[in-house]
Design a protein around this motif. Structure first.
Motif, PDB file in Angstrom:
ATOM      1  N   LEU A 245       0.837  -1.203   0.000  1.00  0.00           N
ATOM      2  CA  LEU A 245       0.000   0.000   0.000  1.00  0.00           C
ATOM      3  C   LEU A 245       0.872   1.253   0.000  1.00  0.00           C
ATOM      4  N   ALA A 246       1.876   1.268   0.873  1.00  0.00           N
ATOM      5  CA  ALA A 246       2.786   2.419   0.928  1.00  0.00           C
ATOM      6  C   ALA A 246       3.550   2.572  -0.382  1.00  0.00           C
ATOM      7  N   TYR A 247       3.929   1.427  -0.984  1.00  0.00           N
ATOM      8  CA  TYR A 247       4.661   1.475  -2.252  1.00  0.00           C
ATOM      9  C   TYR A 247       3.820   2.122  -3.349  1.00  0.00           C
ATOM     10  N   ILE A 248       2.548   1.713  -3.447  1.00  0.00           N
ATOM     11  CA  ILE A 248       1.665   2.260  -4.483  1.00  0.00           C
ATOM     12  C   ILE A 248       1.463   3.757  -4.290  1.00  0.00           C
ATOM     13  N   ILE A 249       1.226   4.177  -3.051  1.00  0.00           N
ATOM     14  CA  ILE A 249       0.971   5.590  -2.768  1.00  0.00           C
ATOM     15  C   ILE A 249       2.172   6.450  -3.171  1.00  0.00           C
ATOM     16  N   THR A 250       3.362   5.993  -2.822  1.00  0.00           N
ATOM     17  CA  THR A 250       4.574   6.775  -3.101  1.00  0.00           C
ATOM     18  C   THR A 250       4.911   6.786  -4.584  1.00  0.00           C
ATOM     19  N   ASN A 251       4.902   5.615  -5.222  1.00  0.00           N
ATOM     20  CA  ASN A 251       5.369   5.518  -6.601  1.00  0.00           C
ATOM     21  C   ASN A 251       4.344   5.977  -7.626  1.00  0.00           C
ATOM     22  N   SER A 252       3.079   6.009  -7.258  1.00  0.00           N
ATOM     23  CA  SER A 252       2.068   6.532  -8.181  1.00  0.00           C
ATOM     24  C   SER A 252       2.033   8.053  -8.180  1.00  0.00           C
ATOM     25  N   GLY A 253       2.611   8.660  -7.133  1.00  0.00           N
ATOM     26  CA  GLY A 253       2.571  10.118  -7.030  1.00  0.00           C
ATOM     27  C   GLY A 253       1.337  10.634  -6.324  1.00  0.00           C
ATOM     28  N   MET A 254       0.556   9.730  -5.718  1.00  0.00           N
ATOM     29  CA  MET A 254      -0.631  10.168  -4.991  1.00  0.00           C
ATOM     30  C   MET A 254      -0.280  11.101  -3.843  1.00  0.00           C
ATOM     31  N   ASP A 255       0.874  10.852  -3.214  1.00  0.00           N
ATOM     32  CA  ASP A 255       1.249  11.644  -2.037  1.00  0.00           C
ATOM     33  C   ASP A 255       1.682  13.064  -2.391  1.00  0.00           C
TER      34      ASP A 255
ATOM     35  N   ASN B 205      -4.590  29.526   0.993  1.00  0.00           N
ATOM     36  CA  ASN B 205      -5.494  30.678   0.959  1.00  0.00           C
ATOM     37  C   ASN B 205      -6.845  30.368   1.585  1.00  0.00           C
ATOM     38  N   GLN B 206      -7.288  29.127   1.423  1.00  0.00           N
ATOM     39  CA  GLN B 206      -8.594  28.748   1.963  1.00  0.00           C
ATOM     40  C   GLN B 206      -8.478  28.047   3.308  1.00  0.00           C
ATOM     41  N   ALA B 207      -7.260  28.006   3.863  1.00  0.00           N
ATOM     42  CA  ALA B 207      -7.027  27.392   5.177  1.00  0.00           C
ATOM     43  C   ALA B 207      -7.558  25.965   5.246  1.00  0.00           C
ATOM     44  N   ILE B 208      -7.250  25.187   4.196  1.00  0.00           N
ATOM     45  CA  ILE B 208      -7.700  23.796   4.117  1.00  0.00           C
ATOM     46  C   ILE B 208      -6.490  22.880   4.224  1.00  0.00           C
ATOM     47  N   THR B 209      -6.599  21.871   5.055  1.00  0.00           N
ATOM     48  CA  THR B 209      -5.536  20.870   5.206  1.00  0.00           C
ATOM     49  C   THR B 209      -5.716  19.785   4.145  1.00  0.00           C
ATOM     50  N   PRO B 210      -4.654  19.364   3.479  1.00  0.00           N
ATOM     51  CA  PRO B 210      -4.799  18.288   2.487  1.00  0.00           C
ATOM     52  C   PRO B 210      -5.430  17.052   3.121  1.00  0.00           C
ATOM     53  N   PRO B 211      -6.370  16.404   2.441  1.00  0.00           N
ATOM     54  CA  PRO B 211      -7.025  15.223   3.013  1.00  0.00           C
ATOM     55  C   PRO B 211      -6.055  14.062   3.186  1.00  0.00           C
ATOM     56  N   GLU B 212      -6.399  13.151   4.084  1.00  0.00           N
ATOM     57  CA  GLU B 212      -5.520  12.024   4.378  1.00  0.00           C
ATOM     58  C   GLU B 212      -5.416  11.076   3.198  1.00  0.00           C
ATOM     59  N   LEU B 213      -4.304  10.390   3.132  1.00  0.00           N
ATOM     60  CA  LEU B 213      -4.083   9.361   2.121  1.00  0.00           C
ATOM     61  C   LEU B 213      -4.653   8.043   2.623  1.00  0.00           C
TER      62      LEU B 213
ATOM     63  N   GLN C 170      -6.370  10.074 -10.602  1.00  0.00           N
ATOM     64  CA  GLN C 170      -5.741  10.083 -11.921  1.00  0.00           C
ATOM     65  C   GLN C 170      -4.312   9.553 -11.844  1.00  0.00           C
ATOM     66  N   ALA C 171      -3.564   9.964 -10.805  1.00  0.00           N
ATOM     67  CA  ALA C 171      -2.192   9.473 -10.640  1.00  0.00           C
ATOM     68  C   ALA C 171      -2.177   7.966 -10.438  1.00  0.00           C
ATOM     69  N   LEU C 172      -3.103   7.458  -9.629  1.00  0.00           N
ATOM     70  CA  LEU C 172      -3.173   6.019  -9.372  1.00  0.00           C
ATOM     71  C   LEU C 172      -3.532   5.259 -10.646  1.00  0.00           C
ATOM     72  N   ASN C 173      -4.523   5.750 -11.393  1.00  0.00           N
ATOM     73  CA  ASN C 173      -4.946   5.071 -12.610  1.00  0.00           C
ATOM     74  C   ASN C 173      -3.816   5.009 -13.630  1.00  0.00           C
ATOM     75  N   HIS C 174      -3.060   6.106 -13.727  1.00  0.00           N
ATOM     76  CA  HIS C 174      -1.943   6.133 -14.677  1.00  0.00           C
ATOM     77  C   HIS C 174      -0.876   5.119 -14.267  1.00  0.00           C
ATOM     78  N   TRP C 175      -0.535   5.093 -12.988  1.00  0.00           N
ATOM     79  CA  TRP C 175       0.471   4.138 -12.506  1.00  0.00           C
ATOM     80  C   TRP C 175      -0.009   2.702 -12.701  1.00  0.00           C
ATOM     81  N   ASP C 176      -1.277   2.458 -12.382  1.00  0.00           N
ATOM     82  CA  ASP C 176      -1.832   1.113 -12.490  1.00  0.00           C
ATOM     83  C   ASP C 176      -1.796   0.627 -13.930  1.00  0.00           C
ATOM     84  N   ALA C 177      -2.131   1.525 -14.865  1.00  0.00           N
ATOM     85  CA  ALA C 177      -2.129   1.139 -16.277  1.00  0.00           C
ATOM     86  C   ALA C 177      -0.734   0.763 -16.762  1.00  0.00           C
ATOM     87  N   LEU C 178       0.287   1.397 -16.205  1.00  0.00           N
ATOM     88  CA  LEU C 178       1.669   1.124 -16.629  1.00  0.00           C
ATOM     89  C   LEU C 178       2.251  -0.124 -15.981  1.00  0.00           C
TER      90      LEU C 178
END
Length: 662
Positions: free
Chosen positions: A503-513, A525-533, A642-650
């Motif tokens: 799971l950690a490998y996919i997240i890092t290498n797909s560029g999701m993080d 600007n909108q004071a929003i924290t990035p959502p969790e992975l 989109q990042a995950l789908n691209h990595w998965d396809a490759l």
């Protein structure tokens, strides 16, 4: 970055404009349009209209008007680049990474001599007596060039769309020049008019007929994947040979690819041309152009090209088919924009019904209360093509009118899987129903109504108000193993899959993080924290959590010992688990080992990665739906997806060991 007009047209035509505007004002169906109060100015009487067919909006009050890009710029205050980027992520249509997009549609033509005249792309004549191959079978070539052509040097570059149109005309000519091939369509009951309407054709038997007919365009043919090169001897050969041809068109009616159906014993029976700069299968529905040309009002998803064509010939417009793969959520979403009621018609055998259930699971997250799915189950394992031939067009229309509602379909499927006379089976059926309805949009009242309706039907069985003889039960065999449970079963079979953490490998290498970094300034600007992975805690069911915890407690010599029998190791792990989990695993394990584990362990690892990617995709889509009211958070989830789908396809076809060493 320059974006060609053709790509902007695709983005605007495939965008979910109703959904985008619906986040800011309530839109209600009004004929073939949607009507609501204008979001651009305050009003109490609705005068704002959105047309989902043209994907345009107009306000009769303040005269605001435009398309999807215009709305994002004028209302959301997006820049042009932000607007097209957002639509690219919404539709899945890739933007050019540089200014060379238009160049990708071009290829180098081979001009034999200075005086040679390349043929005009859409105007030529074929002569079937001009050339013969080594087996003395006539091969057709293009010989009759039209007058008034530009000089050769101006034609040094070819255009893929023009080449595809020329190939289509060549295949059409070959069909009418080859009686045996044309007889295939005539035997299937197609008329000359229908053959012409769909541009049906024939690819001859020769291994290099396209190269012989289009010698100047070898590079273009290879870009399209219609001509390929042998890995053994380097020779070129045609992908489609001795097959009847179904041209595939985009929303504008341009030929973008071909499907070929074998006339002999060649396998597979159907082949689609490769994806190319003009052909992305996940965006295309076969027959959609013809349906919209006929101003279809009702849409029907079927499985095959001949189903689409037979329904069209019978005067039943609106039938579409995916490109040899399962219909995806974006395609369903588009059809529901044209009409909020969509009918799914799959073959009546078990495989067809499994496809229907999978399609329902795909569609569930977008089944808002104003949308409706219906299910057409044809008897005797018929598909629409064979049903029309056997019973006629009017019987087919009546069958479509009598298609099952979602509630009736669900009850029928549950009744085929569970003995609804037993209390325990009733509980299992309701649990299966709950698992499906949890995928419906947040706040949907359909979830409550479906549960209530089916509960009452199951309850009424004990009161004899619904005699079993009146219940239409679908003959349907469904593998009840969900994606998360299947991940656990793979880990049971090979615990070494957990090291290193996939799971950690996919997240890092797909560029999701890092997918959110481009939006950092807007987040600040909108004071929003990035959502969790996604994490194992997000994805895991209690059963998967227990499997992972048990495996992590095992000694390394057991986890990595390839001499230990996989079944024995699995049962050793199961024995250490709770009684409830043991019962669940015992239910699924035998089916899993018989249907999934058919190769060596290392050969099954890529499939595990693919299933894990599917689980992550499902989680991202659910989180995106939960945060759909926040355009920025929704955009982040889309970028991660989109990042995950691209990595998965490759990577999903590469051996796991090879992936991890890259």
């Amino acid at each position: 970055m320059q974006i060609p007009e053709t790509l902007l047209e695709q983005l605007n035509s495939q965008a979910d404009l109703v959904g985008m505007i619906g986040k800011h004002t309530t839109l209600k169906p009004a004929g073939r349009e949607f009507k609501g109060c204008c979001p651009f100015h305050g009003e109490k009487t609705p005068s704002f209209y959105v047309n989902p067919e043209t994907n345009l909006y107009y306000c009769f009050g303040c005269h605001a008007k435009g398309n999807a890009i215009g709305f994002l710029k004028d209302f959301e205050r997006f820049s042009f680049i932000e607007a097209v980027t957002y639509l690219s992520e919404q539709t899945g249509i890739e933007l050019p990474k540089d200014d060379n997009y238009q160049k990708k549609l071009k290829y180098k033509k081979i001009i034999k001599s200075e005086g040679a005249k390349p043929y005009p792309a859409a105007h030529h004549h074929f002569d079937d007596t001009s050339l013969q191959d080594s087996n003395h079978k006539p091969t057709v070539i293009a010989t009759d060039w039209q007058p008034n052509q530009p000089p050769a040097q101006e034609q040094a570059q070819g255009d893929l769309y023009s080449l595809l149109d020329s190939i289509c005309q060549y295949y059409q000519f070959m069909l009418h020049s080859t009686p045996a091939a044309k007889q295939y369509f005539l035997d299937r009951g197609l008329s000359e008019q229908t053959i012409t309407a769909f541009g049906l054709g024939y690819a001859p038997e020769g291994w290099q007929h396209l190269e012989q007919v289009f010698p100047q365009d070898l590079e273009g043919l290879q870009i399209l994947g219609l001509v390929r090169q042998s890995k053994t001897d380097g020779r070129t050969f045609d992908l489609l040979r001795h097959r009847v041809i179904f041209p595939i068109r985009d929303n504008q009616g341009r030929v973008i690819g071909f499907a070929g159906r074998s006339l002999g014993d060649e396998m597979p029976k159907y082949i689609n041309s490769s994806e190319s700069p003009v052909f992305q299968k996940q965006h295309i529905l076969y027959g959609l152009y013809e349906a919209r040309k006929q101003k279809a009002s009702d849409y029907l998803v079927v499985e095959g090209y001949m189903d689409v064509i037979s329904l069209y010939q019978a005067g039943i417009y609106g039938a579409v088919a995916p490109m040899g793969t399962a219909v995806n959520q974006k395609q369903i979403e588009r059809l529901l924009r044209y009409n909020p009621k969509l009918t799914l018609c799959f073959d009546g055998d078990n495989a067809g019904q499994r496809a229907a259930w999978r399609t329902l699971e795909v569609a569930a997250p977008i089944l808002y209360d104003d949308k409706e799915l219906r299910f057409l189950i044809l008897p005797d394992n018929h598909d629409p093509d064979t049903y029309i031939q056997a019973h006629g067009a009017e019987a087919m229309r009546q069958a479509i009118d009598k298609a099952l509602s979602l509630s009736a379909y669900l009850y029928s499927v549950l009744a085929s899987q569970y003995d609804l006379t037993r209390p325990e089976s009733k509980a299992h059926a309701m649990a299966a129903l709950r698992e499906l309805t949890e995928q419906l949009p947040k706040g949907s009242s359909l979830k409550w109504w479906l549960s209530s309706d089916i509960y009452q039907k199951i309850k009424a069985l004990g009161n004899n108000r619904y005699p079993s003889s009146t219940v239409d039960v679908i003959d349907y065999t469904h593998d009840a193993t969900d994606t998360i449970s299947e991940i656990g079963l793979y880990l049971l079979h090979n615990p070494a899959l957990l090291t290193p953490d996939p799971l950690a490998y996919i997240i890092t290498n797909s560029g999701m993080d890092t997918a959110h970094l481009a939006l950092s300034e807007r987040l600040t600007n909108q004071a929003i924290t990035p959502p969790e992975l996604p994490s194992w805690q997000n994805l895991a069911s209690p059963m998967l959590s227990e499997i992972i915890a048990t495996i992590q407690a095992l000694p390394d010599e057991l986890v990595y010992d390839d001499t230990v029998d996989a079944n024995q190791r699995a049962y050793f792990i199961i024995a250490a688990m709770s009684d409830e989990t043991k019962q669940q695993l015992t239910t699924h394990w035998q089916h899993f080992t018989q249907t999934k584990i058919t190769q060596k362990v290392q050969d099954n690892r890529p499939l595990f990665f693919e299933i894990l990617c599917n689980a992550i995709q499902d989680w991202l889509k659910n989180e995106q739906q939960k945060n759909s009211r926040s355009l920025l958070l929704s955009e982040i989830y889309k970028r991660r997806l989109q990042a995950l789908n691209h990595w998965d396809a490759l990577h999903n076809k590469a051996p796991l060991a090879e992936i991890l060493t890259k």
